[in-house]
Enzyme design. Structure first.
Site, PDB file in Angstrom:
ATOM      1  CD  GLU A 244      -2.426   1.245   2.475  1.00  0.00           C
ATOM      2  OE1 GLU A 244      -3.319   1.925   2.819  1.00  0.00           O
ATOM      3  OE2 GLU A 244      -2.226   0.347   3.719  1.00  0.00           O
ATOM      4  CG  HIS A 245       1.058   3.351   3.063  1.00  0.00           C
ATOM      5  ND1 HIS A 245       0.426   2.798   3.921  1.00  0.00           N
ATOM      6  CD2 HIS A 245       0.230   4.391   2.619  1.00  0.00           C
ATOM      7  CE1 HIS A 245      -0.646   3.409   4.062  1.00  0.00           C
ATOM      8  NE2 HIS A 245      -0.733   4.540   3.347  1.00  0.00           N
TER       9      HIS A 245
END
Length: 441
Positions: free
Chosen positions: A318-319
């Site tokens: 995600e990040h």
């Protein structure tokens, strides 16, 4: 060849979709379909001990809650929403309607049409997540959505004033203090007290995520959400203390939030691991962050950055924070990520809270096929076509008839035949037979 200084057991999306959760969610949704508002009230009392006269807040209550907050809180909400609004507007401005003449008198185009009604779910079980109001509601309003319904649960029996302020200032048209599956189901199927919406956006716990999954198709959703993830790609120029702190910044979301370091420096990896253990005891959220790091944390050492990019991209997190000598290289070397944070001057927490990009992002490997929530998610790109030249219509009719009959679609073919007959003077036996039969009648 990459090797682990610290390993973790990873879980697939299927592993996280527990059968018991699915059954419980389905039962709640079915009961709300059947009993409407009465069922919503029963579940709110059972799960949140919350049964107000009305779940929807009126203007006077919203105003009172906002006035109860310190001025600095309101100023900060306004500032952050300004950043989100500015970037969302830039995204919207990049999406142009299209109209082009492809043949003489043949016009094709598309329009970006706002969704009529959107539901925004703002979580609140562990923390009052005001930032989720910015990301879901502000972005919808920039897209031009005329009706945004926003729901957030009470926190320990109280209305979360800061969250309500954020929802109101973001532009929510309806604000309901209602949480969990009962909120998602109410927005999706509608009740006596809430008209249904067309799309639901926003993060939540496993039950909220499962409710969105089950209701997808009946309504649109933003993403299938899983636990928050952070991955840091670092070389020997990275500051180990910054790396350690940033890994834990996301691990505190919950005990199942993965935090991974991919590095070309074994010494950096070992120092980060030591610093994590020193930082953890001073965190008020240690009860979430410690098990997340223990069970889902990883430190992977790679031979060089080429291998590091490959490992990072295969994880599809995600990040992704990039702490290397040339962080912008990631823009060319990586394709599977929800969001990139380039250089040590920025961090995932900025994306979560203040910088203006959207923090509703793909997890559980979904960045392999989708990006995160953005203004375009609230728009439907619909095409249109028009022909004003009879010669072009006749030409297309001839091709349509031949192409459709190759696929054995006689009805399609006849639509093309009619245009070739009307505008191009073509003759067709089936048309002569039908018209002769009509004349004889």
């Amino acid at each position: 060849m990459a090797y682990h200084l610290k390993s973790a057991t990873t879980s697939s999306f299927a592993d996280r979709s527990h059968e018991d959760t699915s059954h419980r969610v389905r039962a709640i949704v079915d009961e709300i379909r059947q009993d409407g508002s009465a069922a919503v009230r029963r579940f709110s009392e059972r799960f949140d001990s919350w049964t107000p006269e009305s779940f929807r807040l009126d203007a006077a209550t919203i105003d009172r809650l906002i006035r109860s907050l310190p001025t600095q809180v309101i100023d900060d909400i306004v500032f952050v929403q300004g950043q989100v609004r500015n970037f969302a507007q830039a995204q919207r401005d990049s999406m142009q309607d299209v109209e082009v003449e492809t043949l003489p008198g043949v016009t094709l185009g598309h329009r970006h049409i706002p969704i009529d009604a959107v539901g925004a779910y703002i979580p609140g079980g562990r923390y009052p997540l005001t930032a989720s109001a910015h990301m879901t509601i502000v972005t919808a309003k920039v897209a031009g959505v005329p009706r945004v319904v926003a729901c957030t649960p009470p926190i320990r029996g109280q209305i979360p004033a800061a969250t309500i302020a954020a929802m109101h200032l973001a532009g929510a048209d309806e604000i309901h203090v209602l949480g969990g599956v009962q909120a998602v189901a109410s927005m999706a199927v509608g009740t006596e007290d809430m008209d249904p919406v067309n799309l639901i956006a926003g993060p939540g716990n496993a039950y909220v995520a499962e409710a969105k999954r089950q209701l997808f198709g009946e309504v649109g959703i933003d993403l299938f959400a899983g636990p928050t993830e952070i991955l840091i790609v670092a070389d020997d120029t990275a500051n180990p203390f910054t790396v350690a702190v940033d890994l834990l910044s996301q691990a505190e979301h919950g005990p199942d939030s993965p935090a991974v370091l991919v590095t070309t420096s074994e010494s950096l990896g070992r120092e980060v691991m030591e610093l994590v253990e020193k930082v953890l005891p001073g965190m008020s959220t240690e009860d979430f962050a410690a098990p997340a790091w223990r069970d889902h944390g990883q430190v992977i050492v790679c031979e060089d950055l080429d291998e590091a990019w490959q490992v990072a991209d295969s994880l599809a997190f995600e990040h992704v924070q990039v702490f290397t000598a040339e962080p912008r290289d990631a823009l060319e070397r990586m394709s599977n990520n929800g969001a990139l944070f380039l250089g040590e001057e920025t961090c995932v927490s900025y994306g979560d809270k203040v910088i203006g990009t959207n923090h509703v992002l793909p997890t559980l490997g979904a960045s392999r096929y989708t990006g995160g929530l953005w203004v375009g998610k609230y728009l439907k790109t619909a095409t249109y076509q028009q022909i004003t030249d009879t010669v072009s219509s006749a030409d297309l009719g001839r091709v349509c008839g031949r192409a459709a009959r190759v696929e054995l679609f006689e009805g399609h073919a006849r639509s093309g035949d009619v245009r070739a007959w009307r505008y191009g003077g073509e003759s067709f036996d089936w048309i002569d037979q039908v018209l002769d039969r009509e004349v004889s009648v």
